[in-house]
Enzyme design. Structure first.
Site, PDB file in Angstrom:
ATOM      1  N   GLU A 172       0.817  -1.212   0.000  1.00  0.00           N
ATOM      2  CA  GLU A 172       0.000   0.000   0.000  1.00  0.00           C
ATOM      3  C   GLU A 172       0.851   1.263   0.000  1.00  0.00           C
ATOM      4  O   GLU A 172       0.544   2.238  -0.700  1.00  0.00           O
ATOM      5  CB  GLU A 172      -0.944  -0.005   1.209  1.00  0.00           C
ATOM      6  CG  GLU A 172      -2.141  -0.929   1.078  1.00  0.00           C
ATOM      7  CD  GLU A 172      -1.812  -2.400   1.264  1.00  0.00           C
ATOM      8  OE1 GLU A 172      -2.672  -3.246   0.995  1.00  0.00           O
ATOM      9  OE2 GLU A 172      -0.671  -2.694   1.699  1.00  0.00           O
ATOM     10  N   HIS A 176     -10.242  -6.621   8.570  1.00  0.00           N
ATOM     11  CA  HIS A 176     -10.830  -6.207   7.289  1.00  0.00           C
ATOM     12  C   HIS A 176     -12.138  -5.437   7.453  1.00  0.00           C
ATOM     13  O   HIS A 176     -12.804  -5.162   6.462  1.00  0.00           O
ATOM     14  CB  HIS A 176     -11.133  -7.437   6.412  1.00  0.00           C
ATOM     15  CG  HIS A 176      -9.942  -8.278   6.101  1.00  0.00           C
ATOM     16  ND1 HIS A 176      -9.389  -9.142   7.016  1.00  0.00           N
ATOM     17  CD2 HIS A 176      -9.209  -8.400   4.966  1.00  0.00           C
ATOM     18  CE1 HIS A 176      -8.363  -9.763   6.453  1.00  0.00           C
ATOM     19  NE2 HIS A 176      -8.224  -9.329   5.218  1.00  0.00           N
TER      20      HIS A 176
END
Length: 322
Positions: A58, A127
């Protein structure tokens, strides 16, 4: 009728068609079609130069997006979930959000970052968290949260016109939801909150995935003779406090629904502003309905118990109006 997921895909198509500088990049956005299926088919339509699969880093691909924006492109960076965005927080906070200020206005970062947020799909703690408050805390960012298919379709193009970075939070629980989308629907306002349901007894403020929760509670309350006004914030930074305060001046009661945690969250910020600017309009204490202060559980019944539900919103309203 169209799903929230398909509305987002149509928004991506429009952006790619209208501006040759626009491209999409992120993990699995190409061949796989996106972790939640939003970009399915776009690789075949636009090719690998505009639909770019990235390595699983990321920090690296958000940094690449910042560099592309500085170089004149209009990148859309997709981060798979809000939790994973923390791996790029250095790039977002220390680079994207600060470069205009640190360059004395010489540099802008016209970058759009999309990320899935929230729970409801049994994806467990790593998540499923709602971290909007993290990003709404940062000067230099605009933070928006589309709650309807029309906003899912229309917010992206508006965000791409911003000369500074915009973070779009897409509620995981909404991807399969359906709504009516007029054929002529286009870009929508991301500066102002919107009144979704008029009412006289209490103001219920929500955003993103909590809007259906608030609307469901308002429908139940209407059957009991309680008229709830529902406000969709749309933008979390800047926060349109004017619309909220005008509603509180009409109803004199305020309930805030937030999928983030109660402590130091969006709901706390709205409550503080109402206390600062509408104290004498309030006829009852402000109520907050938030996610339990725990990591999101995996088990279905525990996940549901941890999240705001219509019953909890209705209970908070009953207490406010009693």
């Amino acid at each position: 009728m169209i799903t929230y997921r398909d509305a987002m895909r149509e928004a991506l198509r429009e952006a790619l068609d209208r501006d040759g500088r626009v491209f999409l990049m992120g993990e699995d956005v190409g061949a796989y079609g996106g972790c939640f299926g939003v970009s399915r088919g776009l690789l075949e339509e636009y090719g690998p130069h505009r639909i770019r699969d990235t390595p699983l880093s990321e920090s690296a691909f958000v940094g690449a997006g910042i560099g592309a924006a500085l170089g004149g492109m209009r990148p859309i960076v997709e981060i798979m979930t809000g939790n994973f965005s923390l791996l790029a927080l250095d790039q977002i906070l220390n680079n994207a959000a600060t470069l205009r200020h640190m360059s004395g206005g010489q540099l802008g970062v016209p970058l759009v970052i999309r990320m899935a947020t929230g729970a409801g799909r049994q994806l467990a703690a790593q998540h499923s968290h709602s971290l909007e408050a993290f990003y709404a805390h940062i000067p230099g960012l605009r933070v928006v949260s589309p709650a309807t298919v029309a906003d899912a379709r229309g917010m992206l193009w508006t965000a791409l016109q911003d000369p500074d970075p915009v973070v779009i939070f897409e509620a995981i629980a909404l991807y399969n939801s359906e709504g009516e989308l007029p054929p002529d629907s286009g870009a929508v306002d991301i500066d102002r909150a919107v009144l979704r349901r008029a009412g006289t007894d209490v103001t219920v403020v929500a955003s993103g995935g909590t809007l259906p929760i608030a609307e469901s509670a308002a429908e139940r309350l209407a059957g009991e003779g309680i008229s709830a006004e529902v406000i969709d914030l749309r933008s979390l930074r800047p926060l349109d406090e004017t619309t909220v305060l005008e509603s509180v001046a009409r109803t004199h009661r305020l309930v805030i629904v937030d999928e983030g945690w109660r402590s130091v969250g969006i709901a706390a910020e709205i409550a503080a502003r109402a206390a600062e600017h509408a104290y004498y309009e309030l006829d009852a204490p402000i109520a907050r309905v938030c996610t339990a202060e725990v990591p999101i559980p995996y088990a279905r019944q525990l996940e549901e118990a941890a999240l705001p539900q219509p019953e909890a919103v209705a209970a908070a309203v009953h207490k406010a109006v009693s």
